[in-house]
Design a protein around this motif. Sequence first.
Motif, PDB file in Angstrom:
ATOM      1  N   GLN A 138       0.822  -1.211   0.000  1.00 51.92           N
ATOM      2  CA  GLN A 138       0.000   0.000   0.000  1.00 51.92           C
ATOM      3  C   GLN A 138       0.857   1.263   0.000  1.00 51.92           C
ATOM      4  O   GLN A 138       0.412   2.312  -0.445  1.00 51.92           O
ATOM      5  CB  GLN A 138      -0.944   0.004   1.202  1.00 51.92           C
ATOM      6  N   ALA A 139       2.084   1.149   0.504  1.00 46.45           N
ATOM      7  CA  ALA A 139       3.001   2.289   0.516  1.00 46.45           C
ATOM      8  C   ALA A 139       3.711   2.456  -0.823  1.00 46.45           C
ATOM      9  O   ALA A 139       4.529   3.364  -0.985  1.00 46.45           O
ATOM     10  CB  ALA A 139       4.022   2.123   1.634  1.00 46.45           C
TER      11      ALA A 139
ATOM     12  N   GLY B 160       9.557   1.848   2.859  1.00 45.05           N
ATOM     13  CA  GLY B 160       9.863   1.635   4.273  1.00 45.05           C
ATOM     14  C   GLY B 160       9.665   2.891   5.095  1.00 45.05           C
ATOM     15  O   GLY B 160       9.155   2.850   6.220  1.00 45.05           O
ATOM     16  N   ALA B 161      10.059   4.037   4.542  1.00 43.10           N
ATOM     17  CA  ALA B 161       9.866   5.311   5.242  1.00 43.10           C
ATOM     18  C   ALA B 161       8.389   5.632   5.388  1.00 43.10           C
ATOM     19  O   ALA B 161       7.938   6.110   6.438  1.00 43.10           O
ATOM     20  CB  ALA B 161      10.590   6.428   4.501  1.00 43.10           C
ATOM     21  N   ILE B 162       7.621   5.360   4.349  1.00 39.92           N
ATOM     22  CA  ILE B 162       6.177   5.618   4.399  1.00 39.92           C
ATOM     23  C   ILE B 162       5.510   4.719   5.433  1.00 39.92           C
ATOM     24  O   ILE B 162       4.674   5.174   6.229  1.00 39.92           O
ATOM     25  CB  ILE B 162       5.545   5.427   3.003  1.00 39.92           C
ATOM     26  N   VAL B 163       5.870   3.444   5.451  1.00 36.24           N
ATOM     27  CA  VAL B 163       5.290   2.500   6.417  1.00 36.24           C
ATOM     28  C   VAL B 163       5.648   2.928   7.839  1.00 36.24           C
ATOM     29  O   VAL B 163       4.796   2.941   8.733  1.00 36.24           O
ATOM     30  CB  VAL B 163       5.760   1.058   6.128  1.00 36.24           C
ATOM     31  N   ALA B 164       6.892   3.313   8.067  1.00 35.93           N
ATOM     32  CA  ALA B 164       7.318   3.740   9.398  1.00 35.93           C
ATOM     33  C   ALA B 164       6.566   4.997   9.834  1.00 35.93           C
ATOM     34  O   ALA B 164       6.141   5.106  10.992  1.00 35.93           O
ATOM     35  CB  ALA B 164       8.816   3.989   9.412  1.00 35.93           C
ATOM     36  N   GLN B 165       6.384   5.936   8.915  1.00 34.98           N
ATOM     37  CA  GLN B 165       5.656   7.162   9.236  1.00 34.98           C
ATOM     38  C   GLN B 165       4.194   6.856   9.572  1.00 34.98           C
ATOM     39  O   GLN B 165       3.650   7.385  10.544  1.00 34.98           O
ATOM     40  CB  GLN B 165       5.729   8.130   8.065  1.00 34.98           C
ATOM     41  N   ARG B 166       3.558   6.001   8.795  1.00 27.19           N
ATOM     42  CA  ARG B 166       2.155   5.647   9.062  1.00 27.19           C
ATOM     43  C   ARG B 166       2.005   4.946  10.405  1.00 27.19           C
ATOM     44  O   ARG B 166       1.051   5.193  11.149  1.00 27.19           O
ATOM     45  CB  ARG B 166       1.618   4.754   7.946  1.00 27.19           C
ATOM     46  N   ARG B 167       2.950   4.057  10.731  1.00 28.25           N
ATOM     47  CA  ARG B 167       2.876   3.352  12.013  1.00 28.25           C
ATOM     48  C   ARG B 167       3.087   4.313  13.181  1.00 28.25           C
ATOM     49  O   ARG B 167       2.445   4.187  14.219  1.00 28.25           O
ATOM     50  CB  ARG B 167       3.895   2.219  12.045  1.00 28.25           C
ATOM     51  N   ALA B 168       3.990   5.268  13.002  1.00 29.30           N
ATOM     52  CA  ALA B 168       4.212   6.259  14.053  1.00 29.30           C
ATOM     53  C   ALA B 168       2.969   7.126  14.246  1.00 29.30           C
ATOM     54  O   ALA B 168       2.598   7.452  15.386  1.00 29.30           O
ATOM     55  CB  ALA B 168       5.417   7.130  13.702  1.00 29.30           C
ATOM     56  N   GLU B 169       2.317   7.492  13.148  1.00 36.56           N
ATOM     57  CA  GLU B 169       1.089   8.284  13.244  1.00 36.56           C
ATOM     58  C   GLU B 169      -0.021   7.499  13.923  1.00 36.56           C
ATOM     59  O   GLU B 169      -0.771   8.039  14.733  1.00 36.56           O
ATOM     60  CB  GLU B 169       0.645   8.734  11.854  1.00 36.56           C
TER      61      GLU B 169
END
Length: 89
Positions: free
Chosen positions: A48-49, A67-76
């Motif tokens: 999805q990212a 990976g950066a997008i997934v990490a950002q979404r998980r942090a949000e």
Amino acid sequence: MTSLSRITLAVLVAAGAAASTAALAQPAGSQAPLTRAQVQADLVDWLQAGYDPLDWIHYPANAQRAGAIVAQRRAERAAGGQAQMQPQQ
């Protein structure tokens, strides 16, 4: 060097390599291995990212961006969950 000390050295090197490999194989901060469902959910997040596992031409950049997008979404999501749990004044 005697053959006994060479054998001892070889055993120590092999034991050290096996121990370091086992230590690196575990995810950071995790006590249990991931389940199949967790791995599949992780793959869905990456897809999805925008990650395309068949895009080998753009592989490093494609994987790093996703990976950066997934990490950002998980942090949000984690921050959003904590904000909902705190009482509002």
